[in-house]
Write a protein that holds these residues in place. Sequence first.
Motif, mmCIF file in Angstrom:
data_model
loop_
_atom_site.group_PDB
_atom_site.id
_atom_site.type_symbol
_atom_site.label_atom_id
_atom_site.label_comp_id
_atom_site.label_asym_id
_atom_site.label_seq_id
_atom_site.Cartn_x
_atom_site.Cartn_y
_atom_site.Cartn_z
ATOM 1 N N UNK A 99 -3.040 -51.928 4.271
ATOM 2 C CA UNK A 99 -3.524 -52.534 3.333
ATOM 3 C C UNK A 99 -4.890 -52.215 2.917
ATOM 4 N N UNK A 100 -5.908 -52.409 4.311
ATOM 5 C CA UNK A 100 -7.244 -52.794 3.702
ATOM 6 C C UNK A 100 -8.219 -51.738 3.627
ATOM 7 N N UNK A 101 -6.841 -50.044 4.312
ATOM 8 C CA UNK A 101 -7.715 -48.732 3.777
ATOM 9 C C UNK A 101 -7.133 -48.576 2.429
ATOM 10 N N UNK A 102 -6.198 -49.462 2.033
ATOM 11 C CA UNK A 102 -6.516 -48.812 0.793
ATOM 12 C C UNK A 102 -7.044 -49.400 -0.300
ATOM 13 N N UNK A 103 -6.823 -51.091 -0.016
ATOM 14 C CA UNK A 103 -8.076 -52.123 -1.021
ATOM 15 C C UNK A 103 -9.215 -51.325 -0.725
ATOM 16 N N UNK A 104 -9.766 -50.135 0.121
ATOM 17 C CA UNK A 104 -11.345 -50.057 0.319
ATOM 18 C C UNK A 104 -11.339 -48.483 -0.847
ATOM 19 N N UNK A 105 -9.954 -48.063 -0.358
ATOM 20 C CA UNK A 105 -10.495 -46.967 -1.839
ATOM 21 C C UNK A 105 -9.874 -47.227 -2.920
ATOM 22 N N UNK A 106 -9.542 -48.517 -3.205
ATOM 23 C CA UNK A 106 -9.024 -48.381 -4.187
ATOM 24 C C UNK A 106 -7.986 -48.420 -5.077
ATOM 25 N N UNK A 107 -6.841 -48.688 -3.917
ATOM 26 C CA UNK A 107 -5.048 -48.492 -4.511
ATOM 27 C C UNK A 107 -4.939 -49.392 -4.579
ATOM 28 N N UNK A 108 -3.975 -49.514 -5.454
ATOM 29 C CA UNK A 108 -2.842 -50.571 -5.210
ATOM 30 C C UNK A 108 -2.006 -50.269 -4.122
ATOM 31 N N UNK A 109 -1.498 -51.561 -3.452
ATOM 32 C CA UNK A 109 -0.108 -51.568 -2.530
ATOM 33 C C UNK A 109 0.977 -52.011 -2.606
ATOM 34 N N UNK A 110 1.511 -51.136 -2.119
ATOM 35 C CA UNK A 110 3.000 -52.273 -2.245
ATOM 36 C C UNK A 110 3.933 -51.796 -1.083
ATOM 37 N N UNK A 111 4.248 -53.120 0.746
ATOM 38 C CA UNK A 111 4.429 -53.361 1.140
ATOM 39 C C UNK A 111 6.333 -53.516 1.196
ATOM 40 N N UNK A 112 6.516 -51.943 2.062
ATOM 41 C CA UNK A 112 8.214 -52.660 2.200
ATOM 42 C C UNK A 112 8.425 -53.639 3.360
ATOM 43 N N UNK A 113 9.881 -54.320 2.874
ATOM 44 C CA UNK A 113 10.034 -55.730 4.093
ATOM 45 C C UNK A 113 11.850 -55.223 3.668
ATOM 46 N N UNK A 114 12.232 -55.722 5.010
ATOM 47 C CA UNK A 114 13.637 -55.350 5.007
ATOM 48 C C UNK A 114 14.793 -56.662 4.699
#
Length: 214
Positions: A99-114
């Motif tokens: 998530x931090x790497x994505x933020x660093x690159x300016x990417x939105x994030x969707x984290x999947x969960x069960x």
Amino acid sequence: MFVLVNLKAYPCDPVAVATAAANAADDSGVRIAVAPQAAHLEAVSETGVETWSQHVDPVEPGSQTGHTLAETVADAGAAGTLVNHSEYRVKLADLDGSVRAAERAGLETVVCANNPAQVGAAAALGPDAVAVEPPELIGTGTPVSQADPDIVEDAVAAAAAVDPAVDVFCGAGISTGEDLVAASDLGATGVLLASGVAKADDPRAALDDLVAPL
């Protein structure tokens, strides 16, 4: 309502699906994105569709052979990335790093969960959204909003209790417009789907049916 189509590793034509998604988005006004395999990111992005990565690794530029670097994903035209899909689970520390790497690159994030408990834990990491998708329903054609709507409502509540800014998406078994409406009624602001479009004989028709009620 955000529609994110995950192509997984299905033997489909990613450019054809992306073109269908771009046209469906233009005609309907619905936000539709496609997540192809990493090797196809640039080709999919060139269709004009909103493009997402299926994963990024918790690494920085440098000696990282074999890893998926967030900056490279962004350079290929991706606007966001999935993390922790049920078919590619990662440890909590790595999840936070991704998530931090994505933020660093300016990417939105969707984290999947069960489940709702995992949704709450994922929301604490500060992603843009969390997608709740019980693994037993993935690929079945039976949406979680129909099989167990309480999971979606509880997931929305779990995310809101931790961080009201984190959206909740509904995944697993989504394939029709009715599924989208049901997910929205339960509080989800987006859906994550795969086989309903990626394995369809006519992806454009499948997408049109999907977004018609919206």
